[in-house]
Structure formats: structure tokens, C-alpha cells
Enzyme design. Structure first.
Site, PDB file in Angstrom:
ATOM      1  N   ASN A 869       0.769  -1.239   0.000  1.00 56.41           N
ATOM      2  CA  ASN A 869       0.000   0.000   0.000  1.00 56.41           C
ATOM      3  C   ASN A 869       0.802   1.292   0.000  1.00 56.41           C
ATOM      4  O   ASN A 869       0.253   2.334  -0.372  1.00 56.41           O
ATOM      5  CB  ASN A 869      -0.932   0.025   1.221  1.00 56.41           C
ATOM      6  CG  ASN A 869      -1.953  -1.085   1.202  1.00 56.41           C
ATOM      7  OD1 ASN A 869      -2.560  -1.352   0.175  1.00 56.41           O
ATOM      8  ND2 ASN A 869      -2.140  -1.747   2.326  1.00 56.41           N
ATOM      9  N   TYR A 870       2.064   1.274   0.409  1.00 59.41           N
ATOM     10  CA  TYR A 870       2.753   2.544   0.638  1.00 59.41           C
ATOM     11  C   TYR A 870       4.053   2.727  -0.141  1.00 59.41           C
ATOM     12  O   TYR A 870       4.447   3.860  -0.384  1.00 59.41           O
ATOM     13  CB  TYR A 870       3.035   2.720   2.139  1.00 59.41           C
ATOM     14  CG  TYR A 870       1.789   2.915   2.957  1.00 59.41           C
ATOM     15  CD1 TYR A 870       1.117   4.137   2.946  1.00 59.41           C
ATOM     16  CD2 TYR A 870       1.251   1.883   3.712  1.00 59.41           C
ATOM     17  CE1 TYR A 870      -0.038   4.320   3.685  1.00 59.41           C
ATOM     18  CE2 TYR A 870       0.096   2.052   4.449  1.00 59.41           C
ATOM     19  CZ  TYR A 870      -0.547   3.277   4.431  1.00 59.41           C
ATOM     20  OH  TYR A 870      -1.697   3.460   5.152  1.00 59.41           O
ATOM     21  N   MET A 871       4.724   1.668  -0.526  1.00 61.71           N
ATOM     22  CA  MET A 871       5.997   1.804  -1.227  1.00 61.71           C
ATOM     23  C   MET A 871       5.761   1.718  -2.731  1.00 61.71           C
ATOM     24  O   MET A 871       5.194   0.740  -3.218  1.00 61.71           O
ATOM     25  CB  MET A 871       6.984   0.718  -0.777  1.00 61.71           C
ATOM     26  CG  MET A 871       7.306   0.794   0.698  1.00 61.71           C
ATOM     27  SD  MET A 871       8.644  -0.306   1.253  1.00 61.71           S
ATOM     28  CE  MET A 871       8.242  -1.845   0.477  1.00 61.71           C
TER      29      MET A 871
END
EC number: 5.6.2.1
Length: 917
Positions: A869-871
Site C-alpha cells: 500500500n505505501y511503497m
């Protein structure tokens, strides 16, 4: 595909205990819509005089217009038409037209254009000339082809020479640029249409101008090319831009296409194919096609997973050099990727996937799709009664099927920690007691013995384990057969996989941490609870349960959900069915999310300067906004929302209490609170002195249960963030900090070495990101056993090295090796062979020690959440290409499908490079 019959219900701050299923085990299959409409334009009959006066308007009609037509063509054509006389229909006029003045040439050209796609006038016509207007263009093209072939000529080159001479006639008194422009305008429209429609079309197949074709490439998200329906076509990346015309077309048009290819011609052909939509309408060339953005290299075999991406790219580039007429696929992909990075296509805004929301989904007004068809959702099977009785005060009790079903839900959790939690038991008893009724003999949960049902459950579980491989295969195939039609949706003519097509089964809610609703009964979801969203022209999905019907059917093309229903535990929330993570819509949404985070890099300096300036602001609200923005930026905290009494008491930045933050002189803050999913956040950080001072001021005169930011709420903070940058939220900060941390650490820490060593570097960088985002997990029950097993193996290998060293000394002295520990005689090896074996064993020990240390470091850190979800996945793919690390060492099969759009990124990609404002 997943073999579990249930989908994990996703609830904010809680879950039901089911493990996540891998929804992307089956490769995606994209098929084009075979029901293409081939429409033939039929001009209305008009007389010759009217035709001469209406040439300009006729050429400007949309079905007949070429994308290469100049904007000034209509005006110039109408001006010339007023000066012209009707062209003679005789065959001699065709031959003489090449010897006349430019004015005469203009008349012949207009006569050609009046007849359709720039075809030459026929040799002879009937008296009733208007009767041909009722014929299809394709029929007239065939007729003209035959008639032109019959013209008297000494060789087959006669018609060719005439067409070439006509195309070379230039009007006098014009500049070189204008002459070239006029010549391009006079090019036969059939050649232009052939250049456009021949791409991907068999040469033996008649060309249809308005043949509908979906823009999205039929490319599997795992990188494999699916089978297409109908006739086979050329691969999109390998098609030549110009091709010979169809055998059904007139031979007069062939010389135009057989002329030597010029750079201008190639660019025009590319422009045509890139700027035509499925209906032949012009598109903005500056907008990249989303089909090409997610294109993945086609693999010829499944055995190259161990080969690094960089090596595969080199192999592809060498293969592409064999044909100079065909553009390089890798170059085309790379260029489209760079275009996307500069100007992302705002195709879809809704980035939620299989998550609960407190509000009904509303579109942003932009159409997400034109056609949508699916088969609804699949429901869990009805409950089958087993007839095993529970004991109340030692006596068996008869239960109704509904009562027995709920009792079984509780009994099977006997060995879990929830079974003994007071809150869990209290909530279960309150819901089960309602089903039992007031006059039931069971009056207390503590007097109930669920052992008989638990023993029956364990026997059933053991029976399933004892099934043969053939029996398991039959069960799996039967399950797949039942679910197959629910797995897929057809979006704008392209088959896309659906993510969570299963309705969650009834059960007992668990939640994370100490959720106040743990143990409550999740009722069975029925069709009357579900709202379906589907295209207007698509058939409404059949309700799978006889005698029931859907709650509502909508046709909203501004949203991307396929179905939704109210959450049975939290009625204020809704659960949605979306396309899978590997779908084109989800991929485009992910790409936009990371591009927005990259855009923040261009604003982060001014944003930090602004909130630093407001640390001393006299306005308390502005000062609290500045400090909250600082904490969100530096600590990647979530914004936080107000919680109801029946929700888990989790905390975000705006909802911090005075007791959640402790000031430690001179300038340290200790945070201690429950974060999302009831995960404890404990962190002591050093902050700016002005921030430390401001926090102390906010705490002054308040109790520990009071709000720290009493003048601030989430809406005010979000409004302020959007003023700093369009679309800026706390999640954008988290995505930015996670991605840039990964990028910088990989760039700084990676050294030359073997692949396992580089993978450890990546895992350490991933761990730092997970710590920043507070992605924690409980220590696995098997962690201790795994570490102990590795330690035993390492000790065994060390004993082997001791024996090998003894054998090496004896071999150097010419002696035979001693007997092995198992009593068997060892092979008599040379000193060189023994030294090699010692080195290999030492390498195994180093690898196991590295694995054991990694397991110990990662035992409380959840690496998957930040990776999903974030990288930014392009950081990982580019790093793998630069350092020859197989991408399969980092991404599993599901992530490879989810991030297919990132696989063609340039090896030199850096997240912190400048992006468009």
C-alpha cells in the site's frame, strides 16, 4: 485461485479472523468483444450538380474525415469547387487529366474525392448514374477495381503510373510547404484508412472503418498474452505501421502505399493509430493510452523466473534489432511509462478496494466505464445440520438448526484466546440468548459444555486431511466450477477479474485488540441486503437463491463498485465488491496515488517552511494545525477520526489525548496510544524545541482524557492540507515518507554481492518503512520452533566442518580419512576437493545465520502492508533491474499481477526525481 470458501470480511479496526486469501492465482484473461459492428456509410442520392456544390461539406462529415486532414482543407476545397466543372465520365478523361494544367488536375482530384475514398472514376457508367449511390462503398470499390484493370495498357503498370502522376501534380504559385500540405490533403483517403485499419487486421479480411475495438490491450496482468476470439491478429508492439492494402481494394490505391516509406509517413501512421478511439473518433494525442501503460513483456516460457529483469531486457533488445521496420517493444513501453510519469491519466479516482466505508460511494462526475456486465456475487452454502448436542449442566439439549449453527460457531473457537475473553463471551451470550428464547432451558453460558460439538468438528477436520489427492482435486474442481462465472466482469468489452466476489459467511466477530463488539453474531447476508451496480444494457444478474431478489439495481458509471451491502456488525459502514487489484482500473488508481506522492516532493520544502513558521503563531488553531502537520510529516501518523462508543477506541493525530503524549526534557516526546486495528503505538522521538514547547502549552490545564488538539479536528486539518497542495492528505504524507525512505536506503546500502545479500538489504529497508508506518504483528507461534530448527542445522554443519578439516589434514599427509560418525567409510578425496567442500559448507552456515537473524529482526514487523500500500513498486522494480535481482525474490505472484503496470520502468528510476507540477 483461492481454495477457501470464505472471503475475509474487512472491518475498520477489526477483522473476523479468517486468513487473507490469494485472489490472483489464476492468470488474467483479456478478450476483446467479438461482436464488432462493421457499418457501411450509404450516401443519399443526389444529382451531379448538387454534388459539385456540396463537395466541401461532404468531405467534412465525420465518417469520411481522415485524421491527417488539414484544418484549412474544407475552406480551400469549397473555394476550388466553385471554379470547377463536372468531370467527364469517359475513360479518356482519366488518361488526359495527367497532361492538363493544374486547374484541370484539381477537377480530376475533386471528381475522385466525390466518389468516396479517393477512388478513380470508372471507365464507363450507366445512364442512371444515381443508382450506384445505393450500393455499399465496398461493392463500388470492387467494381472500380475491375473496371480500371480493363483499361487498355501495354503493361500492368499503366494504372500505377497514372496514380503516381496524379499524386505528383502540384499547383503552381505555391510555397514548398503549402505544396507539400496540399499533396498530403489530396492523398487518397482509402490509403489513409488502410494505414489506420490495417493494424491488427488480416490482409485477407475486408477493412471496416468503424470496426469497434477496445482501447485496452488484451494483456494478462502477469505478463502473458491471452488468446483472442475470432481471427488472429498481429501483436500490437510488433505491427508495421504501413502495410499493403487488402486484396479487395482497388489496384489504383496500391502505388500510394507501395512508395518508399518516409519519416513523415511513419509519424503519420503512428499518429493515426494512436489518436483513434474504438469508433474512429479523434482523441487527444497528448493523453497516453492506458492499455499501453500496463503492458508487460510477453514470456515465451515459464522457466525464466530466476533470470533478472535486466538480463531479460537485454535479451529482448537484441531480438528486436533483427527487424528495422518494426519498432522496439521495450522502447515503446519505456516511452509510454515516461509519459505517464509526467502526466498521469485521471481515469479513476476511487482507490478503495475491498474496504468498508462509513458513507455510500459517490462518483466524482467522471465516467469510469461505458459498459459493465457481471454475474453478481456468490453466497455461502446453507447451513447443514450435524445433530450433535451440547450439554447443559451435564444433560444433552436439543437445538433448532439456527440455534445449533450459532452454537457451532462458538464451539469451534475453543482453543483460541477469544473463547475465554469475558467481553467475547458476554456479547455471544447476549446474541445467542435472543435465538434461544425466554423459555429455553439454557439460562447461563457458563453451565454449557460445547465439547461434543468441538470433538465432532475435529473429527471432520481430520477426515478432510485424510482425503486422497484425487478426492481433493475433485472437490477443488467442483468448487471452481461453481465460482467460475462470478470471478469475471466485462468492462468496456474487456474481461477483468473481480476481487472479492464471495459474500462473507455468518460467524462471530473477533476484531483486533480489545474491540467492544467482539463475539457478536454476524448474521447471514441475503440477496435482499445487496445493491447491484451494472450497465444499463447488460442483463441483470440472476439471484442465486430461489424466491429472493436483489435490494436494488443501479446503473451508475461514475463509480467502480459492482455491489455493496451494509456491514452486519457496524450498520453505518458498507462493504463493496470491486475489480481485482490486478485490473486496469485498480492499476491506474495505484499509479495516480504514487504520482501524487511524487508530486509532494516538489512542495515538501515550502510546506515544511510554512508549518515551521506557524509554530509561534498567536492563533491557537493555526499553531495546532502546524504542530499536527509536523507530526504527520515526521512520524507518518494517521489523521484520526472521532469514534462512537461502540467502536474500538483507536487514536490518530487529531484525536490524541493529553495522556497519550509525555514530554521528556529537553525536547523529547513519548507517544503511547492504540493505533489503527488496535495496534499499540509506542515511540519516543526527538522533536524541534518549538514543537516540544507547543505540546506543553496544549497540555497545560487539561486532564489526561482531554483532547490534546482541542481546537482541531480532521476536517479542518484536511482542508488546510488541500490548501498546501491539491489532493494532499495524511495518507499522501505516509506514502511519500514510505517511498522516499525505501528509495534512499536502497541507494545508500546496496553493495556488490550475491543475490541473497542484496535481498537482505531490501528487507532491512522494508523494515525501516514498516517501523515508520507502525506496521506491527504479533510473534508467530512457530517462530521459536523455526529459529531452534535453524540453530540445530547450523550446529550440524559446524560439526561437518570439523570432520572435513581433520580429513583435509590426513589427505595432505597421504592418509585415508577416518570413519564417519554414522560408522561408514568416507570417500578418499583430494585436498582440493576437501577445501572446496569446506567452503561450500561454510557458505551454508553463513546463509542460515543470516536467515535466522532476519527472522529475529522481522518477528514483530509486518513487511507486507507497506509493500502493498505505501511503497512505490517502481522503486523496487528499478532496483532489481540495476542490481540483477530477480523480481520474484521480492514480489510474490499476487504482487506481480497487481503491479504489472510498474514492470516496464526504467532501471534508473528514482522516486525523488522531479515531477510535473
Amino acid at each position: 485461485m483461492a481454495t477457501e470458501a470464505f472471503v475475509k470480511p474487512v472491518v475498520p479496526n477489526g477483522h473476523d479472523g479468517y486468513e487473507d486469501e490469494d485472489e490472483d492465482d489464476i492468470p488474467l484473461v483479456f478478450k476483446r468483444n467479438s461482436n464488432t459492428a462493421a457499418t457501411t456509410n450509404r450516401p443519399s442520392p443526389i444529382n451531379n450538380a448538387m454534388r459539385n456544390s456540396a463537395i466541401g461539406s461532404t468531405k467534412s462529415s465525420p465518417p469520411m474525415r481522415s485524421p491527417l486532414t488539414s484544418p484549412n482543407r474544407s475552406a480551400s476545397s469549397s473555394t476550388r469547387s466553385s471554379m470547377m466543372k463536372p468531370a467527364l465520365p469517359s475513360s479518356s478523361s482519366v488518361q488526359r487529366s495527367t497532361l492538363k494544367s493544374p486547374l484541370r488536375d484539381d477537377r480530376s482530384v475533386v471528381a475522385k474525392e466525390r466518389n468516396g475514398f479517393g477512388k478513380a472514376p470508372s471507365v464507363s457508367k450507366s445512364d442512371d448514374e444515381d443508382s450506384e449511390d445505393d450500393k455499399p462503398l465496398s461493392a463500388r470499390l470492387k467494381l472500380d477495381s475491375k473496371e480500371v484493370t480493363k483499361q487498355p495498357s501495354s503493361s500492368g503498370r499503366g494504372s500505377t503510373q497514372q496514380a503516381v502522376q496524379k499524386s505528383n501534380m502540384r499547383p503552381q504559385g505555391l510555397s514548398d510547404y503549402t505544396k507539400k500540405k496540399v499533396l498530403d490533403e489530396r492523398a487518397p483517403m482509402s490509403s489513409t484508412v488502410q494505414t489506420k485499419t490495417s493494424v491488427g487486421t488480416s490482409s485477407s479480411k475486408p477493412v471496416h472503418i468503424e470496426q469497434k475495438r477496445p482501447l485496452v490491450n488484451n494483456i494478462d496482468r502477469n505478463g502473458l498474452k491471452p488468446k483472442t476470439e475470432g481471427h488472429s491478429s498481429q501483436a500490437p508492439a510488433k505491427r508495421p505501421l504501413e502495410k499493403g492494402s487488402s486484396s479487395n481494394q482497388s489496384s489504383v490505391k496500391r502505388p500510394k502505399l507501395s512508395e518508399p516509406a518516409r519519416p513523415v509517413k511513419v509519424e503519420q501512421g503512428s499518429h493515426i493509430s494512436a489518436t483513434q478511439d474504438a469508433k474512429g473518433k479523434n482523441l487527444d494525442a497528448s493523453k497516453p493510452l492506458r492499455a499501453n501503460q500496463a503492458t508487460v513483456k510477453e514470456d515465451n516460457s515459464d522457466g525464466d523466473d530466476h533470470v533478472p529483469i535486466a538480463s531479460r531486457m537485454k535479451s529482448d533488445s537484441s531480438n528486436n534489432k533483427s527487424s528495422s521496420a518494426k519498432p522496439s517493444s521495450s522502447k515503446m513501453i519505456a516511452s509510454s511509462s515516461r509519459t505517464i510519469a509526467q502526466k498521469p491519466n485521471k481515469w479513476v479516482k476511487d482507490s478503495k478496494y475491498s474496504k468498508s466505508s462509513k458513507s455510500l460511494p459517490s462518483g466524482d462526475g467522471q465516467k469510469k466505464w461505458k459498459t459493465l456486465q457481471h454475474n453478481g456475487v456468490i453466497f455461502p452454502p446453507p447451513y447443514k445440520r450435524h445433530g450433535v448436542k451440547i450439554l447443559f449442566q451435564g444433560k444433552p439439549v436439543d437445538l433448532t438448526p439456527e440455534q445449533e449453527e450459532v452454537a457451532t460457531m462458538f464451539a469451534v473457537m475453543r482453543e483460541t484466546e477469544y473463547y475465554k475473553k469475558p467481553k467475547f463471551r458476554e456479547n455471544f451470550w447476549n446474541d445467542w440468548r435472543k435465538l434461544l428464547g425466554k423459555n429455553h432451558m439454557i439460562k447461563s453460558l457458563d453451565d454449557c459444555d460445547f465439547t461434543p460439538i468441538y470433538e465432532w468438528y475435529m473429527q471432520e477436520k481430520e477426515t478432510k486431511k485424510q482425503m486422497t489427492a484425487e478426492e481433493k482435486r475433485i472437490v477443488k474442481e467442483e468448487k471452481l466450477k461453481q465460482e467460475e462465472k462470478y470471478m469475471w466482469a466485462v468492462l468496456d468489452g474487456v474481461r477483468e477479474r473481480i476481487g472479492n466476489f464471495r459474500v462473507e459467511p455468518p460467524g462471530l466477530f473477533r476484531g483486533r485488540g480489545e474491540h467492544p463488539k467482539m463475539g457478536k453474531l454476524k448474521k447471514r447476508i441475503r440477496p435482499c441486503d445487496i445493491t447491484i451496480n451494472i450497465g444499463k444494457e447488460a442483463p441483470i444478474p440472476e439471484c442465486p437463491i430461489p424466491g429472493e431478489r436483489w435490494k436494488e439495481v443501479k446503473h451508475d458509471n461514475t463509480v467502480t463498485w459492482l455491489a455493496f451491502w451494509s456491514d452486519p456488525i457496524n450498520p453505518k459502514e458498507f462493504k463493496y465488491v470491486f475489480l481485482a487489484a490486478s485490473s486496469s482500473l485498480k492499476g491506474q488508481s495505484d499509479k495516480e496515488k504514487y504520482e501524487k506522492a511524487r508530486k509532494l516532493h516538489n512542495h515538501i520544502g515550502s510546506i515544511r517552511a510554512a508549518y515551521t513558521k506557524d509554530f509561534n503563531n498567536k492563533d491557537v488553531t493555526k499553531r495546532q494545525i502546524a504542530v499536527a502537520t509536523y507530526l504527520i510529516d515526521k512520524l507518518a501518523l494517521r489523521a484520526g477520526n472521532e469514534k462512537d462508543d461502540d467502536e474500538a477506541d483507536t487514536v490518530g493525530c487529531c484525536t490524541l489525548k493529553v495522556g497519550n503524549v509525555e514530554c521528556i526534557p529537553p525536547n523529547k516526546l513519548k507517544f503511547d496510544f492504540l493505533g489503527k486495528d488496535s495496534i499499540q503505538y509506542v515511540n519516543t522521538v526527538e522533536v524541534e524545541p518549538l514543537v516540544y514547547k507547543a505540546i506543553g502549552q496544549f497540555q497545560a490545564g487539561k486532564s489526561k482524557t482531554d483532547d490534546l488538539f482541542d481546537e482541531l479536528d480532521t476536517s479542518k486539518l484536511n482542508t488546510h492540507l488541500k490548501e498546501l497542495m491539491a489532493g494532499l492528505t495524511a495518507k499522501v504524507f505516509r506514502t511519500y515518507n514510505a517511498s522516499i525512505t525505501l528509495d534512499l536506503m536502497l541507494s545508500k546500502e546496496t553493495r556488490d554481492g550475491d543475490v541473497p545479500e542484496k535481498v537482505v538489504v531490501y528487507q532491512q529497508a522494508n523494515k525501516e518503512v514498516a517501523i515508520i508506518c507502525n506496521h506491527q504483528r504479533t510473534v508467530s507461534k512457530s517462530h521459536g520452533a523455526q529459529v531452534e530448527k535453524l540453530a540445530v542445522k547450523i550446529e550440524e554443519l559446524r560439526e561437518q566442518i570439523k570432520e572435513l578439516n581433520i580429513d583435509l589434514d590426513r589427505a595432505k599427509k597421504g592418509r585415508t580419512p577416518l570413519m564417519g560418525s554414522d560408522g561408514k567409510r568416507k570417500r578418499n578425496l583430494t585436498p582440493e576437493a576437501l577445501e572446496k567442500k569446506i567452503m561450500q559448507t561454510q557458505g551454508k552456515i553463513e546463509k542460515m545465520e543470516r536467515d535466522m537473524q532476519t527472522k529475529e529482526d522481522m518477528k514483530t514487523v509486518a513487511l507486507g502492508t507497506s509493500k502493498i500500500n505505501y511503497m512505490d513498486p517502481r522503486i523496487t522494480v528499478a532496483w532489481c533491474k540495476r542490481h540483477d535481482v530477480p523480481i520474484e525474490k521480492i514480489f510474490n505472484k499476487s504482487l506481480l499481477a497487481k503491479f504489472a503496470w510498474a514492470m516496464d520502468v526504467d532501471p534508473e528510476f528514482r522516486f525523488c526525481s522531479s515531477t510535473d507540477e
